[in-house]
Motif scaffolding. Structure first.
Motif, PDB file in Angstrom:
ATOM      1  N   VAL A 175      16.877  -0.659   4.565  1.00  0.00           N
ATOM      2  CA  VAL A 175      15.441  -0.583   4.070  1.00  0.00           C
ATOM      3  C   VAL A 175      14.770  -1.753   3.914  1.00  0.00           C
ATOM      4  O   VAL A 175      13.724  -2.301   4.273  1.00  0.00           O
ATOM      5  CB  VAL A 175      15.246   0.284   2.542  1.00  0.00           C
ATOM      6  N   ARG A 219      14.474  -3.513   7.190  1.00  0.00           N
ATOM      7  CA  ARG A 219      13.148  -3.265   7.970  1.00  0.00           C
ATOM      8  C   ARG A 219      11.921  -3.729   7.290  1.00  0.00           C
ATOM      9  O   ARG A 219      10.819  -3.762   7.908  1.00  0.00           O
ATOM     10  CB  ARG A 219      13.266  -1.677   8.055  1.00  0.00           C
ATOM     11  N   MET A 220      12.110  -4.119   5.955  1.00  0.00           N
ATOM     12  CA  MET A 220      10.911  -4.500   5.503  1.00  0.00           C
ATOM     13  C   MET A 220      10.752  -6.194   5.937  1.00  0.00           C
ATOM     14  O   MET A 220       9.623  -6.630   6.030  1.00  0.00           O
ATOM     15  CB  MET A 220      10.864  -4.496   3.973  1.00  0.00           C
ATOM     16  N   VAL A 259       5.724   3.027  -0.447  1.00  0.00           N
ATOM     17  CA  VAL A 259       7.061   3.631  -0.390  1.00  0.00           C
ATOM     18  C   VAL A 259       8.044   2.582  -0.881  1.00  0.00           C
ATOM     19  O   VAL A 259       8.797   2.772  -1.454  1.00  0.00           O
ATOM     20  CB  VAL A 259       7.778   4.204   1.092  1.00  0.00           C
ATOM     21  N   ILE A 269       3.281  -5.268   4.992  1.00  0.00           N
ATOM     22  CA  ILE A 269       4.401  -5.263   3.810  1.00  0.00           C
ATOM     23  C   ILE A 269       5.109  -6.813   4.199  1.00  0.00           C
ATOM     24  O   ILE A 269       6.056  -7.178   3.563  1.00  0.00           O
ATOM     25  CB  ILE A 269       5.573  -4.394   4.260  1.00  0.00           C
ATOM     26  N   LEU A 299      10.177   4.854   8.720  1.00  0.00           N
ATOM     27  CA  LEU A 299      11.307   4.283   8.597  1.00  0.00           C
ATOM     28  C   LEU A 299      11.128   2.877   8.917  1.00  0.00           C
ATOM     29  O   LEU A 299      11.777   1.930   8.213  1.00  0.00           O
ATOM     30  CB  LEU A 299      12.626   4.903   9.425  1.00  0.00           C
ATOM     31  N   ALA A 300      10.507   2.376  10.080  1.00  0.00           N
ATOM     32  CA  ALA A 300      10.387   1.029  10.112  1.00  0.00           C
ATOM     33  C   ALA A 300       9.534   0.084   9.262  1.00  0.00           C
ATOM     34  O   ALA A 300       9.703  -0.999   8.981  1.00  0.00           O
ATOM     35  CB  ALA A 300       9.558   0.876  11.593  1.00  0.00           C
ATOM     36  N   LEU A 301       8.843   1.108   8.407  1.00  0.00           N
ATOM     37  CA  LEU A 301       8.018   0.275   7.313  1.00  0.00           C
ATOM     38  C   LEU A 301       8.907   0.248   5.979  1.00  0.00           C
ATOM     39  O   LEU A 301       8.541  -0.005   5.065  1.00  0.00           O
ATOM     40  CB  LEU A 301       6.791   0.953   7.272  1.00  0.00           C
ATOM     41  N   GLY A 302      10.160   0.763   6.185  1.00  0.00           N
ATOM     42  CA  GLY A 302      11.160   0.497   4.844  1.00  0.00           C
ATOM     43  C   GLY A 302      11.286   1.561   3.979  1.00  0.00           C
ATOM     44  O   GLY A 302      11.488   1.722   2.977  1.00  0.00           O
ATOM     45  N   ALA A 303      10.653   2.779   4.746  1.00  0.00           N
ATOM     46  CA  ALA A 303      10.598   3.959   4.158  1.00  0.00           C
ATOM     47  C   ALA A 303      12.136   4.564   4.002  1.00  0.00           C
ATOM     48  O   ALA A 303      12.700   4.484   5.031  1.00  0.00           O
ATOM     49  CB  ALA A 303       9.986   5.090   4.416  1.00  0.00           C
TER      50      ALA A 303
END
Ligand SMILES: Nc1ncnc2c1ncn2[C@@H]1O[C@H](COP(=O)(O)OP(=O)(O)OP(=O)(O)O)[C@@H](O)[C@H]1O
Ligand SMILES: [Mg+2]
Lengths: 252, 293
Positions: free
Chosen positions: A82, A85-86, A112, A165, B180-184
């Motif tokens: 996570v 990916r951020m 999120v 983000i 998911l790629a946005l960090g969820a």
């Protein structure tokens, strides 16, 4: 010279038993644009998706070798995907906005990750939409569905969504392949603007585009990295015969 | 040359005729099916409509169920629908999401899927027997709303699991990946992307199973249904009357079957209307949520 942001060391990648990447060694420099070129099926998307571990989602895939982000192996057991990916954002080939409002699309990544403050959300959404050069077109209808926009606008919403983000790296997989020349030009202009702030890796089939937007170009061929160099060098004076054939359109 | 031409023409003609014949045949079948449905509806409406009244819906049965209303049966069916959905919905939706999105797709999941599909085909009287053995006796719930609802929830569980799986499957991979790629996290993706997207599909399946629960007789036969009960249940451990069973009772085992015949048609009509209403709601809600996507 420049700081190395990502370094791939001898990366092999397998979809089940099929080897899709072999022995990739590649340095990606901070706040530069790297273009990945090569014929269809040569592993560009696969490589790109290794960088933010999107391939983890596909059953039966396997990675060997190291991918270092600021010196840290992203495939290490202790890495939180996570967080990874951020830091490593992604824009997909096909624009894929959520079936939500424009505002909610851009705010999604912040939400999120725990941002609740309305003011911060609003500021971030506006700033990201401006960065993605779509603010003026959507500022009066932030609360209508993102699906009501045109394809080119949707793709810029997706870029804004990735920017919101504040990633360090942005991966773009043929971001303009489905767009008309005007939208494409907007996105190319955007990449120019963004590279002051972000490290960008872009996959493209369009040689002119690679030449226009990138600082470095890497040529992939059947799962191998044939050559990587300054974009100017690759397009005027490539070392390998294969590279020259490809960029001059002799095959692929 | 000429011969050839006329031959090919002939071929086309015979094909055209075949096509027309088949088309007419299919149309006849469709009309036939519709006609039967129409006759059933007409029959029940014409026989049952005369007894429909406010009193019929709100009064207790009287005179050995040859007069009065069906209020306790309506309420009983309401309870059964409510409680069986209370059990079946969360379990079914969670199971469907788990099977589709979380479980490793392998032998075990295939086996579970096979079992659910078979479960959907098991005759409902078998569920009734199981419910009696397990909920009524083994768990000691007695013949009660609780035992009946749990049994009914088993009947509709496969349907809910299946429709949830189907609905979840329609969520495009691209928007899951975007999330998911946005960090969820995976759960955030399920909760914020998959569920809203699949919502209308899940809803349709659930409402259709409401109709099923309202109409099933066999599963409640031994688990909760009372022959005659002149009061409403005051706990989930009480027996209840229920519409389908009431219909069964007054049309087969009363002392004055002929006398209660009109009430039977009235009851059938009420069941039909409940089922039709739930299906209508399903269609409306589905369209409403579709537009949002
Ligand atoms: N999910 C998958 N499962 C199995 N094999 C895959 C999968 N995705 C890609 N491959 C295979 O891996 C190889 C590299 O694919 P990849 O998508 O990385 O190519 P690409 O260079 O991005 O091509 P394109 O330019 O057409 O997008 C191809 O041979 C492809 O068939
Ligand atoms: Mg690709």
């Amino acid at each position: 010279m420049n700081k190395i942001k990502i370094e791939a060391e001898n990366v092999n990648f397998y979809y089940g038993k099929t080897k899709a990447l072999s022995g990739i060694d590649l340095k990606i420099y901070e706040k530069k644009v790297l273009a990945l070129i090569g014929p269809s099926g040569c592993g560009k998307s696969t490589f790109l998706r290794c960088l933010n571990r999107m391939n983890d989602l596909i059953d039966g895939t396997r990675v060997e070798g190291k991918i270092l982000l600021d010196g840290e192996d992203v495939y290490d057991k202790n890495v939180d995907v996570v967080k990874l990916r951020m830091r490593v954002g992604m824009v997909f080939q096909k624009s894929n906005p959520f079936p939500k409002t424009i505002f909610e699309n851009v705010a999604y990544g912040l939400r999120v990750n725990g941002t609740k403050d309305k003011k911060i959300l609003q500021e971030k959404v506006e700033q990201s939409l401006k960065q993605a050069a779509i603010w003026d077109e959507v500022k009066d209808r932030l609360h209508t569905s993102a699906l009501s926009l045109s394809g080119g606008q949707q793709q810029r919403i997706c870029i804004a969504r990735a920017l919101a983000i504040s990633p360090e790296i942005i991966l773009m997989d043929e971001p303009a392949s489905a767009l008309d020349p005007i939208s494409t030009e907007k996105i190319e202009y955007l990449i120019h603007e963004l590279k002051n702030l972000y490290t960008i890796v872009i996959v493209t089939h369009n040689m002119q585009q690679a030449a226009r937007v990138s600082d470095f170009t890497a040529f992939f061929y059947v799962g191998e990295l044939v050559e990587v160099d300054l974009t100017g060098t690759i397009f005027t004076n490539p070392t390998k015969k294969q590279t020259e054939d490809y960029i001059t359109g002799k095959f692929g | 040359m000429e011969n050839n031409l006329s031959l090919s023409k002939g071929k086309i003609n015979s094909r055209k005729i075949a096509e027309r014949v088949i088309f007419i045949f299919l149309r006849l079948v469709a009309v036939f099916v519709l006609g039967i449905l129409g006759i059933i509806l007409y029959f029940i409406f014409s026989e049952g409509f005369s007894v429909l009244s406010i009193g019929f819906l709100t009064e207790m049965p009287k005179e050995g169920m040859t007069e009065g209303g069906i209020f306790p049966a309506i309420v009983g069916t309401g309870y059964l629908v409510f409680f069986s959905m209370l059990f079946a919905l969360p379990v079914g939706v969670c199971a469907g999401i788990y099977l589709q999105d979380y479980a490793k797709q392998g032998f075990l999941v295939k086996l579970i899927r096979l079992a659910t599909n078979n479960l959907a085909g098991v005759p409902s009287i078998v569920f009734g027997l199981f419910g009696m053995a397990f909920f009524v006796h083994f768990l000691g719930f007695g013949a009660s709303v609780l035992a009946g609802s749990l049994t009914l929830s088993l009947v509709v569980l496969p349907v809910i699991i299946r429709t949830t799986e189907e609905a979840v499957k329609t969520v495009p991979r691209e928007i899951r990946e975007a999330s998911l790629a946005l960090g969820a996290t995976k759960w955030q993706t399920t909760y914020k992307i998959v569920l809203p997207y699949a919502f209308s599909g899940i809803l349709t399946g659930s409402i259709l199973s409401v109709g099923r629960v309202a109409g099933e007789t066999a599963p409640i036969l031994f688990t909760c249904a009372a022959y005659f009960l002149p009061r409403l249940p005051n706990s989930i451990f009480n027996e209840v009357m229920a519409l389908p069973y009431h219909l069964y009772v007054i049309s087969t085992s009363g002392t004055q079957i002929e006398k209660s015949r009109p009430l039977a048609y009235g009851t059938a009509l009420v069941i039909l209307m409940i089922v039709a209403l739930t299906n209508l709601i399903a269609v409306i809600l589905r369209n409403k949520f579709k537009i949002k996507q």
